[in-house]
Design a protein around this motif. Structure first.
Motif, PDB file in Angstrom:
ATOM      1  N   LEU A  32      77.811  29.656  35.953  1.00  0.00           N
ATOM      2  CA  LEU A  32      77.170  29.053  37.117  1.00  0.00           C
ATOM      3  C   LEU A  32      78.204  28.987  38.237  1.00  0.00           C
ATOM      4  O   LEU A  32      79.346  28.585  38.001  1.00  0.00           O
ATOM      5  CB  LEU A  32      76.699  27.637  36.739  1.00  0.00           C
ATOM      6  CG  LEU A  32      76.073  26.775  37.821  1.00  0.00           C
ATOM      7  CD1 LEU A  32      74.741  27.352  38.288  1.00  0.00           C
ATOM      8  CD2 LEU A  32      75.867  25.350  37.280  1.00  0.00           C
ATOM      9  N   PHE A  33      77.821  29.427  39.420  1.00  0.00           N
ATOM     10  CA  PHE A  33      78.697  29.339  40.601  1.00  0.00           C
ATOM     11  C   PHE A  33      78.034  28.318  41.521  1.00  0.00           C
ATOM     12  O   PHE A  33      76.988  28.594  42.098  1.00  0.00           O
ATOM     13  CB  PHE A  33      78.842  30.703  41.270  1.00  0.00           C
ATOM     14  CG  PHE A  33      79.335  31.754  40.303  1.00  0.00           C
ATOM     15  CD1 PHE A  33      80.689  31.905  40.042  1.00  0.00           C
ATOM     16  CD2 PHE A  33      78.438  32.561  39.619  1.00  0.00           C
ATOM     17  CE1 PHE A  33      81.140  32.852  39.132  1.00  0.00           C
ATOM     18  CE2 PHE A  33      78.869  33.505  38.699  1.00  0.00           C
ATOM     19  CZ  PHE A  33      80.222  33.654  38.456  1.00  0.00           C
ATOM     20  N   GLU A  34      78.658  27.128  41.621  1.00  0.00           N
ATOM     21  CA  GLU A  34      77.947  25.982  42.170  1.00  0.00           C
ATOM     22  C   GLU A  34      78.612  25.459  43.429  1.00  0.00           C
ATOM     23  O   GLU A  34      79.834  25.340  43.498  1.00  0.00           O
ATOM     24  CB  GLU A  34      77.932  24.869  41.108  1.00  0.00           C
ATOM     25  CG  GLU A  34      76.968  23.758  41.391  1.00  0.00           C
ATOM     26  CD  GLU A  34      76.808  22.853  40.178  1.00  0.00           C
ATOM     27  OE1 GLU A  34      75.686  22.451  39.895  1.00  0.00           O
ATOM     28  OE2 GLU A  34      77.826  22.549  39.513  1.00  0.00           O
ATOM     29  N   ASP A  35      77.779  25.106  44.402  1.00  0.00           N
ATOM     30  CA  ASP A  35      78.273  24.428  45.607  1.00  0.00           C
ATOM     31  C   ASP A  35      78.484  22.951  45.260  1.00  0.00           C
ATOM     32  O   ASP A  35      77.540  22.254  44.929  1.00  0.00           O
ATOM     33  CB  ASP A  35      77.220  24.569  46.718  1.00  0.00           C
ATOM     34  CG  ASP A  35      77.688  23.931  48.029  1.00  0.00           C
ATOM     35  OD1 ASP A  35      77.522  24.560  49.071  1.00  0.00           O
ATOM     36  OD2 ASP A  35      78.211  22.799  47.997  1.00  0.00           O
ATOM     37  N   GLN A  36      79.767  22.532  45.294  1.00  0.00           N
ATOM     38  CA  GLN A  36      80.051  21.099  45.043  1.00  0.00           C
ATOM     39  C   GLN A  36      80.699  20.543  46.295  1.00  0.00           C
ATOM     40  O   GLN A  36      81.857  20.825  46.597  1.00  0.00           O
ATOM     41  CB  GLN A  36      80.959  20.928  43.817  1.00  0.00           C
ATOM     42  CG  GLN A  36      80.259  21.335  42.515  1.00  0.00           C
ATOM     43  CD  GLN A  36      81.121  21.152  41.273  1.00  0.00           C
ATOM     44  OE1 GLN A  36      82.247  20.650  41.339  1.00  0.00           O
ATOM     45  NE2 GLN A  36      80.610  21.573  40.119  1.00  0.00           N
ATOM     46  N   SER A  37      79.921  19.833  47.110  1.00  0.00           N
ATOM     47  CA  SER A  37      80.376  19.253  48.386  1.00  0.00           C
ATOM     48  C   SER A  37      80.994  20.312  49.288  1.00  0.00           C
ATOM     49  O   SER A  37      82.065  20.093  49.870  1.00  0.00           O
ATOM     50  CB  SER A  37      81.367  18.114  48.148  1.00  0.00           C
ATOM     51  OG  SER A  37      80.848  17.200  47.232  1.00  0.00           O
ATOM     52  N   GLY A  38      80.370  21.472  49.350  1.00  0.00           N
ATOM     53  CA  GLY A  38      80.835  22.515  50.262  1.00  0.00           C
ATOM     54  C   GLY A  38      81.803  23.487  49.627  1.00  0.00           C
ATOM     55  O   GLY A  38      82.047  24.567  50.173  1.00  0.00           O
ATOM     56  N   TYR A  69      70.345  34.005  42.672  1.00  0.00           N
ATOM     57  CA  TYR A  69      71.011  33.264  43.749  1.00  0.00           C
ATOM     58  C   TYR A  69      70.113  32.141  44.265  1.00  0.00           C
ATOM     59  O   TYR A  69      68.952  32.375  44.603  1.00  0.00           O
ATOM     60  CB  TYR A  69      71.333  34.195  44.924  1.00  0.00           C
ATOM     61  CG  TYR A  69      72.341  35.275  44.590  1.00  0.00           C
ATOM     62  CD1 TYR A  69      71.957  36.423  43.891  1.00  0.00           C
ATOM     63  CD2 TYR A  69      73.671  35.148  44.984  1.00  0.00           C
ATOM     64  CE1 TYR A  69      72.880  37.405  43.573  1.00  0.00           C
ATOM     65  CE2 TYR A  69      74.600  36.137  44.673  1.00  0.00           C
ATOM     66  CZ  TYR A  69      74.201  37.266  43.966  1.00  0.00           C
ATOM     67  OH  TYR A  69      75.111  38.234  43.655  1.00  0.00           O
ATOM     68  N   GLY A  70      70.681  30.911  44.367  1.00  0.00           N
ATOM     69  CA  GLY A  70      69.932  29.782  44.908  1.00  0.00           C
ATOM     70  C   GLY A  70      70.747  29.057  45.968  1.00  0.00           C
ATOM     71  O   GLY A  70      71.943  29.318  46.146  1.00  0.00           O
ATOM     72  N   THR A  71      70.097  28.124  46.666  1.00  0.00           N
ATOM     73  CA  THR A  71      70.757  27.408  47.762  1.00  0.00           C
ATOM     74  C   THR A  71      71.853  26.470  47.263  1.00  0.00           C
ATOM     75  O   THR A  71      72.789  26.158  47.993  1.00  0.00           O
ATOM     76  CB  THR A  71      69.718  26.597  48.550  1.00  0.00           C
ATOM     77  OG1 THR A  71      68.947  25.826  47.609  1.00  0.00           O
ATOM     78  CG2 THR A  71      68.779  27.503  49.342  1.00  0.00           C
ATOM     79  N   ARG A  72      71.765  26.023  46.003  1.00  0.00           N
ATOM     80  CA  ARG A  72      72.793  25.129  45.456  1.00  0.00           C
ATOM     81  C   ARG A  72      73.732  25.827  44.485  1.00  0.00           C
ATOM     82  O   ARG A  72      74.860  25.367  44.257  1.00  0.00           O
ATOM     83  CB  ARG A  72      72.141  23.942  44.741  1.00  0.00           C
ATOM     84  CG  ARG A  72      71.366  23.045  45.691  1.00  0.00           C
ATOM     85  CD  ARG A  72      70.740  21.869  44.964  1.00  0.00           C
ATOM     86  NE  ARG A  72      71.747  21.077  44.296  1.00  0.00           N
ATOM     87  CZ  ARG A  72      71.472  20.073  43.468  1.00  0.00           C
ATOM     88  NH1 ARG A  72      70.225  19.754  43.214  1.00  0.00           N
ATOM     89  NH2 ARG A  72      72.446  19.393  42.898  1.00  0.00           N
ATOM     90  N   GLY A  73      73.266  26.886  43.893  1.00  0.00           N
ATOM     91  CA  GLY A  73      74.103  27.570  42.916  1.00  0.00           C
ATOM     92  C   GLY A  73      73.562  28.949  42.599  1.00  0.00           C
ATOM     93  O   GLY A  73      72.427  29.289  42.938  1.00  0.00           O
TER      94      GLY A  73
END
Ligand SMILES: NC(=O)c1ccc[n+]([C@@H]2O[C@H](COP(=O)([O-])OP(=O)(O)OC[C@H]3O[C@@H](n4cnc5c(N)ncnc54)[C@H](O)[C@@H]3O)[C@@H](O)[C@H]2O)c1
Length: 358
Positions: free
Chosen positions: A289-295, A276-280
């Motif tokens: 990959l489970f990614e934060d894309q603009s929220g 787990y990371g802050t961006r993905g």
């Protein structure tokens, strides 16, 4: 399984000796013919039938019963140690003392104290000590590592490392897997070490600081071996210097629920890591990959790289390290840290307290 191209045409081949000719010894031997500078020079095994079968399949130049005799052979350059765990330390030390490089199966040793001796001995003699962790070289791990190094996860703060089986207590010749003095431990040192190392490697091998853990032996009734004095499950929470934590769960046996799929040999089984990371966040199986894309949280399927055999890539890295062409990916320093985490898991389980790693 695809193999890497035979590109090297180096003048002298590296003479390799496989010590212990069970499944892992055969995997290391199998890939040598695809590496131009690797030469399966010899094997050693006490078991005559295994030795004969290994010779018939892989055709090493020489076969020994006693591995000490092989280590004294001046033509040998490196020993590949695939013996039961309690022999990793004495065999690796004897190999280093004989001036041979070492590739040793997991776990590197039975404890960190032994591994520190090997690390110092190898450094003093300018030899490579390399621990076998072929899972670092699978297509999924290579793709995940690439995404992490490209910054797709941001700052990693947590990983879940899991290898659990419902009915999978191994035997080994003479039942050594379940006897502490010959194995060093049970599920943790056998398969937990793989799960922990996968997560730790993806996290960039941060320095471990402290461990809280509990191990259990609940399934003696499933085992016929005369001695069963090791854990069949371990659960740990590990803190790292950079603030990240790992939750590790491992078992050879457990009454696992039916959302865990049936495996081929060991009942229900999962071997997976999620980082787990802050961006993905990345999950190894299936690689996603489970990614934060603009929220918004977006699921991104990831393509696997070439499927070159993981044992082959590992051996290539070992040989590159021996030749001084590359850093050893599975190096002795990391082997010490890995063993310190395992030691601390066992110590915490005994004390019932968090154990610092100093
Ligand atoms: N990397 C992996 O995925 C993987 C998989 C399985 C096992 N392993 C590791 O490989 C090692 C061996 O496991 P295994 O399943 O092959 O065990 P095993 O008991 O099936 O085989 C060990 C071999 O070593 C030989 N041997 C024992 N003592 C010897 C001695 N003094 N001199 C010469 N030969 C001797 C035995 O005859 C046997 O052939 C273990 O440390 C295990 O953790 C790694």
């Amino acid at each position: 399984m695809k193999r890497a191209a035979k590109t090297e045409k180096s003048a002298k081949k590296i003479n390799l000796g496989v010590i212990g000719t069970g499944w892992p010894g055969q995997q290391h031997a199998r890939v040598m013919s695809d590496i131009a500078e690797a030469h399966l020079y010899a094997c050693a095994d006490l078991d005559e039938a295994r030795r004969a079968e290994f010779h018939a399949t892989y055709a090493p130049q020489k076969c020994f019963g006693d591995y000490h005799a092989l280590l004294q052979d001046p033509k040998l350059d490196a020993a590949i140690i695939c013996l039961p765990n309690f022999l990793h330390f004495p065999a690796a030390l004897a190999a280093l003392e004989a001036g041979k490089h070492v590739l040793c199966e997991k776990p590197p040793t039975m404890n960190a104290a032994e591994m520190k001796v090997l690390h110092e001995e190898a450094a003093r003699r300018g030899l490579i000590y390399y621990f076998s962790r072929q899972f670092r070289f699978t297509p999924g791990m290579r793709a995940a590592k690439g995404l992490i190094e490209a910054g797709r996860l941001g700052t990693i703060y947590h990983a879940k490392a899991t290898w659990v089986r419902s009915r999978g207590i191994p035997q080994g010749i003479g039942g050594w897997f379940t006897e502490k003095k010959r194995s060093g431990g049970g599920a943790l040192i056998d398969i937990g070490v793989h799960a922990l190392d996968s997560a730790w490697y993806l996290m960039g091998n941060p320095r471990p600081l402290a461990v809280s853990a509990q191990v259990y032996r609940n399934f003696e009734h499933l085992v016929q071996d005369p001695v069963f004095d090791v854990e069949d499950a371990a659960f740990a929470f590990i803190r790292f210097e950079n603030g990240a934590v790992v939750q590790l769960e491992t078992s050879w046996a457990g009454n696992l629920p039916d959302d865990i799929p049936q495996g081929q040999y060991f009942g229900r089984e999962i071997n997976n890591s999620v980082v787990y990371g802050t961006r993905g966040t990345i999950r190894l199986k299936p690689l996603t990959l489970f990614e934060d894309q603009s929220g918004a949280l977006v699921t991104v399927p990831v393509d696997l790289p070439d499927d070159t055999d993981s044992f082959e890539l590992q051996l290539r890295n070992f040989l590159d390290a021996v030749r001084g062409r590359a850093e050893a990916i599975n190096n002795a320093n990391q082997a010490v840290k890995l063993m310190e985490m395992l030691d601390a898991i066992y110590a915490s389980s005994v004390s019932g307290r968090e154990v610092p790693i100093v």
